[in-house]
Design a protein around this motif. Sequence first.
Motif, PDB file in Angstrom:
ATOM      1  N   ALA A  38       0.859  -1.179   0.000  1.00 37.04           N
ATOM      2  CA  ALA A  38       0.000   0.000   0.000  1.00 37.04           C
ATOM      3  C   ALA A  38       0.896   1.230   0.000  1.00 37.04           C
ATOM      4  CB  ALA A  38      -0.912   0.009   1.216  1.00 37.04           C
ATOM      5  N   GLU A  40       1.027   5.414   1.046  1.00 42.52           N
ATOM      6  CA  GLU A  40       0.392   6.370   1.955  1.00 42.52           C
ATOM      7  C   GLU A  40       0.986   7.751   1.760  1.00 42.52           C
ATOM      8  OE1 GLU A  40       1.106   4.644   5.790  1.00 42.52           O
ATOM      9  OE2 GLU A  40      -0.505   3.181   5.538  1.00 42.52           O
ATOM     10  N   ARG A  51      -4.583   6.450   1.775  1.00 41.87           N
ATOM     11  CA  ARG A  51      -3.910   5.155   1.596  1.00 41.87           C
ATOM     12  C   ARG A  51      -4.456   4.558   0.307  1.00 41.87           C
ATOM     13  NH1 ARG A  51      -1.575   1.241   5.257  1.00 41.87           N
ATOM     14  NH2 ARG A  51      -1.856  -0.865   4.455  1.00 41.87           N
ATOM     15  N   VAL A  52      -3.558   4.018  -0.518  1.00 39.48           N
ATOM     16  CA  VAL A  52      -3.965   3.398  -1.779  1.00 39.48           C
ATOM     17  C   VAL A  52      -3.385   1.990  -1.864  1.00 39.48           C
ATOM     18  CG1 VAL A  52      -4.125   5.618  -2.994  1.00 39.48           C
ATOM     19  CG2 VAL A  52      -2.016   4.281  -3.119  1.00 39.48           C
ATOM     20  N   SER A  53      -4.037   1.155  -2.670  1.00 39.65           N
ATOM     21  CA  SER A  53      -3.539  -0.203  -2.910  1.00 39.65           C
ATOM     22  C   SER A  53      -2.357  -0.145  -3.866  1.00 39.65           C
ATOM     23  CB  SER A  53      -4.657  -1.055  -3.507  1.00 39.65           C
ATOM     24  OG  SER A  53      -4.960  -0.602  -4.815  1.00 39.65           O
ATOM     25  N   GLN A  57      -5.626   2.208  -6.186  1.00 41.47           N
ATOM     26  CA  GLN A  57      -7.016   2.408  -5.778  1.00 41.47           C
ATOM     27  C   GLN A  57      -7.065   2.956  -4.350  1.00 41.47           C
ATOM     28  OE1 GLN A  57      -9.392  -1.122  -5.926  1.00 41.47           O
ATOM     29  NE2 GLN A  57     -11.248  -0.061  -5.333  1.00 41.47           N
ATOM     30  N   THR A  59      -7.971   3.290  -0.793  1.00 42.50           N
ATOM     31  CA  THR A  59      -8.518   2.322   0.161  1.00 42.50           C
ATOM     32  C   THR A  59      -8.852   2.944   1.511  1.00 42.50           C
ATOM     33  OG1 THR A  59      -6.303   1.656   0.881  1.00 42.50           O
ATOM     34  CG2 THR A  59      -7.331   0.368  -0.906  1.00 42.50           C
ATOM     35  N   ALA A  60      -8.299   4.121   1.775  1.00 41.14           N
ATOM     36  CA  ALA A  60      -8.617   4.801   3.033  1.00 41.14           C
ATOM     37  C   ALA A  60      -8.412   6.299   2.855  1.00 41.14           C
ATOM     38  CB  ALA A  60      -7.736   4.286   4.171  1.00 41.14           C
ATOM     39  N   SER A  83      -3.376  11.676  -3.070  1.00 39.58           N
ATOM     40  CA  SER A  83      -3.656  10.421  -3.773  1.00 39.58           C
ATOM     41  C   SER A  83      -2.554  10.120  -4.782  1.00 39.58           C
ATOM     42  CB  SER A  83      -5.006  10.486  -4.488  1.00 39.58           C
ATOM     43  OG  SER A  83      -6.044  10.584  -3.565  1.00 39.58           O
TER      44      SER A  83
END
Length: 107
Positions: A38, A40, A51-53, A57, A59-60, A83
């Motif tokens: 992930a 951040e 937070r992204v995958s 994507q 995710t948070a 992002s």
Amino acid sequence: MAERDLRTGDLELDRIMAEFQANSQEFSEVIGLAGEIAGEAASPDDKVRVRVSSSGQLTALHIDPRAMRLGSRELAETIMDLSMRATEDAARRLMDVTRPYLGQGER
């Protein structure tokens, strides 16, 4: 999946098959690690965090109530910037994990 003894009697073919099995196992482990990666990023005041995958994507998303004072345009720009930075972080982490397996040929 149960492992089988795949000996053929041909030493070279057996060596190639053993190497293939080892590489397949290693590749599966790397894919598993990649799925856990992930990225951040946070604003300097830590009021907005994303937070992204590993694929980028979202995710948070955390928005501190005090960040609402920024106004909608500035808040949106902050989220977009974070992002992008988080996606770059995830890409860096993914490259760190996969670099040993990419474009190396014989190791």
